[in-house]
Design a protein around this motif. Structure first.
Motif, PDB file in Angstrom:
ATOM      1  N   ALA A  78      -7.335   8.406   9.411  1.00 15.76           N
ATOM      2  CA  ALA A  78      -8.008   9.337  10.323  1.00 15.76           C
ATOM      3  C   ALA A  78      -7.218   9.480  11.625  1.00 15.76           C
ATOM      4  CB  ALA A  78      -9.424   8.854  10.618  1.00 15.76           C
ATOM      5  N   LYS A  79      -6.401   8.489  11.919  1.00 18.07           N
ATOM      6  CA  LYS A  79      -5.668   8.476  13.191  1.00 18.07           C
ATOM      7  C   LYS A  79      -4.208   8.891  13.032  1.00 18.07           C
ATOM      8  CE  LYS A  79      -4.665   5.256  16.976  1.00 18.07           C
ATOM      9  NZ  LYS A  79      -4.822   3.885  17.443  1.00 18.07           N
ATOM     10  N   TYR A  80      -3.554   8.467  11.940  1.00 19.81           N
ATOM     11  CA  TYR A  80      -2.129   8.706  11.760  1.00 19.81           C
ATOM     12  C   TYR A  80      -1.867   9.850  10.778  1.00 19.81           C
ATOM     13  CZ  TYR A  80      -1.585   4.392  14.313  1.00 19.81           C
ATOM     14  OH  TYR A  80      -1.647   3.434  15.284  1.00 19.81           O
ATOM     15  N   VAL A  81      -0.788  10.572  11.030  1.00 23.04           N
ATOM     16  CA  VAL A  81      -0.409  11.708  10.191  1.00 23.04           C
ATOM     17  C   VAL A  81       1.025  11.533   9.716  1.00 23.04           C
ATOM     18  CG1 VAL A  81      -2.005  13.325  11.310  1.00 23.04           C
ATOM     19  CG2 VAL A  81       0.313  13.058  12.209  1.00 23.04           C
ATOM     20  N   CYS A  82       1.463  12.420   8.850  1.00 27.23           N
ATOM     21  CA  CYS A  82       2.821  12.388   8.314  1.00 27.23           C
ATOM     22  C   CYS A  82       3.828  12.606   9.443  1.00 27.23           C
ATOM     23  CB  CYS A  82       2.969  13.467   7.245  1.00 27.23           C
ATOM     24  SG  CYS A  82       4.649  13.620   6.590  1.00 27.23           S
ATOM     25  N   GLY A  83       4.874  11.819   9.449  1.00 31.33           N
ATOM     26  CA  GLY A  83       5.903  11.948  10.472  1.00 31.33           C
ATOM     27  C   GLY A  83       6.843  13.112  10.212  1.00 31.33           C
ATOM     28  N   GLN A 117      -1.911  15.467   6.527  1.00 33.43           N
ATOM     29  CA  GLN A 117      -2.857  14.374   6.359  1.00 33.43           C
ATOM     30  C   GLN A 117      -2.335  13.371   5.324  1.00 33.43           C
ATOM     31  OE1 GLN A 117      -6.732  15.560   4.991  1.00 33.43           O
ATOM     32  NE2 GLN A 117      -7.586  13.517   5.251  1.00 33.43           N
ATOM     33  N   LEU A 118      -2.506  12.069   5.621  1.00 30.68           N
ATOM     34  CA  LEU A 118      -2.103  11.007   4.700  1.00 30.68           C
ATOM     35  C   LEU A 118      -3.289  10.566   3.834  1.00 30.68           C
ATOM     36  CD1 LEU A 118       0.026   8.741   7.084  1.00 30.68           C
ATOM     37  CD2 LEU A 118       0.858  10.376   5.397  1.00 30.68           C
ATOM     38  N   VAL A 119      -2.966  10.258   2.591  1.00 32.39           N
ATOM     39  CA  VAL A 119      -3.991   9.726   1.682  1.00 32.39           C
ATOM     40  C   VAL A 119      -3.410   8.501   0.976  1.00 32.39           C
ATOM     41  CG1 VAL A 119      -5.277  11.854   1.288  1.00 32.39           C
ATOM     42  CG2 VAL A 119      -3.300  11.329  -0.130  1.00 32.39           C
ATOM     43  N   LYS A 120      -4.303   7.546   0.722  1.00 29.81           N
ATOM     44  CA  LYS A 120      -3.872   6.334   0.010  1.00 29.81           C
ATOM     45  C   LYS A 120      -3.748   6.665  -1.463  1.00 29.81           C
ATOM     46  CE  LYS A 120      -5.241   1.537  -0.642  1.00 29.81           C
ATOM     47  NZ  LYS A 120      -6.251   0.539  -0.282  1.00 29.81           N
ATOM     48  N   LEU A 148       0.850  -1.184   0.000  1.00 30.31           N
ATOM     49  CA  LEU A 148       0.000   0.000   0.000  1.00 30.31           C
ATOM     50  C   LEU A 148       0.889   1.237   0.000  1.00 30.31           C
ATOM     51  CD1 LEU A 148      -2.420  -1.301   2.754  1.00 30.31           C
ATOM     52  CD2 LEU A 148      -2.875  -1.227   0.313  1.00 30.31           C
ATOM     53  N   ILE A 149       0.561   2.179  -0.846  1.00 31.48           N
ATOM     54  CA  ILE A 149       1.360   3.406  -0.926  1.00 31.48           C
ATOM     55  C   ILE A 149       0.500   4.578  -0.471  1.00 31.48           C
ATOM     56  CG2 ILE A 149       2.648   4.944  -2.436  1.00 31.48           C
ATOM     57  CD1 ILE A 149       3.285   2.469  -4.136  1.00 31.48           C
ATOM     58  N   TYR A 150       1.021   5.279   0.517  1.00 33.56           N
ATOM     59  CA  TYR A 150       0.361   6.469   1.052  1.00 33.56           C
ATOM     60  C   TYR A 150       1.256   7.673   0.783  1.00 33.56           C
ATOM     61  CZ  TYR A 150      -2.588   3.214   3.630  1.00 33.56           C
ATOM     62  OH  TYR A 150      -3.467   2.225   3.968  1.00 33.56           O
ATOM     63  N   ALA A 151       0.632   8.864   0.667  1.00 40.41           N
ATOM     64  CA  ALA A 151       1.389  10.102   0.467  1.00 40.41           C
ATOM     65  C   ALA A 151       0.813  11.183   1.373  1.00 40.41           C
ATOM     66  CB  ALA A 151       1.325  10.535  -0.985  1.00 40.41           C
ATOM     67  N   CYS A 152       1.672  12.095   1.776  1.00 42.89           N
ATOM     68  CA  CYS A 152       1.246  13.237   2.584  1.00 42.89           C
ATOM     69  C   CYS A 152       0.700  14.317   1.648  1.00 42.89           C
ATOM     70  CB  CYS A 152       2.428  13.772   3.391  1.00 42.89           C
ATOM     71  SG  CYS A 152       2.043  15.283   4.297  1.00 42.89           S
ATOM     72  N   LYS A 153      -0.433  14.927   2.027  1.00 42.65           N
ATOM     73  CA  LYS A 153      -1.029  15.992   1.208  1.00 42.65           C
ATOM     74  C   LYS A 153      -0.167  17.258   1.221  1.00 42.65           C
ATOM     75  CE  LYS A 153      -6.004  15.253   1.124  1.00 42.65           C
ATOM     76  NZ  LYS A 153      -7.294  15.800   1.574  1.00 42.65           N
ATOM     77  N   GLU A 154       0.561  17.481   2.329  1.00 46.71           N
ATOM     78  CA  GLU A 154       1.317  18.723   2.493  1.00 46.71           C
ATOM     79  C   GLU A 154       2.688  18.663   1.816  1.00 46.71           C
ATOM     80  OE1 GLU A 154      -0.195  21.324   3.977  1.00 46.71           O
ATOM     81  OE2 GLU A 154      -1.935  20.005   4.246  1.00 46.71           O
ATOM     82  N   CYS A 155       3.506  17.647   2.214  1.00 46.38           N
ATOM     83  CA  CYS A 155       4.899  17.617   1.738  1.00 46.38           C
ATOM     84  C   CYS A 155       5.174  16.533   0.700  1.00 46.38           C
ATOM     85  CB  CYS A 155       5.847  17.455   2.922  1.00 46.38           C
ATOM     86  SG  CYS A 155       5.714  15.864   3.743  1.00 46.38           S
ATOM     87  N   ALA A 156       4.166  15.744   0.363  1.00 52.90           N
ATOM     88  CA  ALA A 156       4.264  14.670  -0.641  1.00 52.90           C
ATOM     89  C   ALA A 156       5.218  13.534  -0.227  1.00 52.90           C
ATOM     90  CB  ALA A 156       4.662  15.234  -1.995  1.00 52.90           C
TER      91      ALA A 156
END
Length: 157
Positions: free
Chosen positions: A137-142, A147-150, A117-125
């Motif tokens: 909904a629970k985890y965010v970019c480190g 916000q993370l999106v699949k 599964l590949i997720y990306a951050c909306k802010e910093c990619a």
């Protein structure tokens, strides 16, 4: 072969090869996976893997029993009963027991496709590759707490 026949066989082998009685329990343990048998120090019982008997036959079973009886008799006599001990190695040779059991034939397993599964951050990619799904909904970019999106799901065989 059931546990009663195994008990009798272990007792007979003990008298025949060691000239000493086996006074504890010998039984098949269905939970054993990677070993032919084991000697339990606390109870002095011997457990045998039934698969070795079913797949490799009586000859292999005899070898496993002799090996475990070496542990048993040396431990009760207060001598070196571990694989590295010279007394153990000497007794193995004396009774013709194998040091290690023959590996079981490999079981053919169906090849499972691996998914990534590949997720990306909306802010910093920032890209995250995971084998298991993330609760977005629970985890965010480190990196930036965005916000993370699949993005996508890759499958390979």
């Amino acid at each position: 072969m059931d546990n009663k026949k195994l008990q009798k066989l272990v007792e007979d082998i003990s008298i025949q090869f060691f000239q000493k009685p086996f006074r504890h329990l010998a039984l098949f343990n269905p939970r054993l996976r990677s070993t032919g048998g084991r000697y339990l120090l606390g109870t002095h019982n011997i457990e045998i893997n039934r698969k070795y008997f079913e797949q490799l036959g009586e000859t292999e079973l005899y070898g496993i029993i002799k090996h475990e009886l070496c542990h048993y008799h040396l431990h009760l006599e207060g001598k070196g009963y571990q694989h590295r001990d010279p007394e153990f190695k000497q007794l193995l040779k004396q009774v013709g027991a194998p040091r290690f059991c023959t590996p079981l034939p490999a079981v053919k397993r169906t090849v499972q496709s691996k998914k990534i599964l590949i997720y990306a951050c909306k802010e910093c990619a920032q890209i995250y590759k995971r084998k298991r799904a993330i609760n977005t909904a629970k985890y965010v970019c480190g990196k930036c707490r965005g916000q993370l999106v699949k993005v996508k799901e890759l499958t390979s065989s």
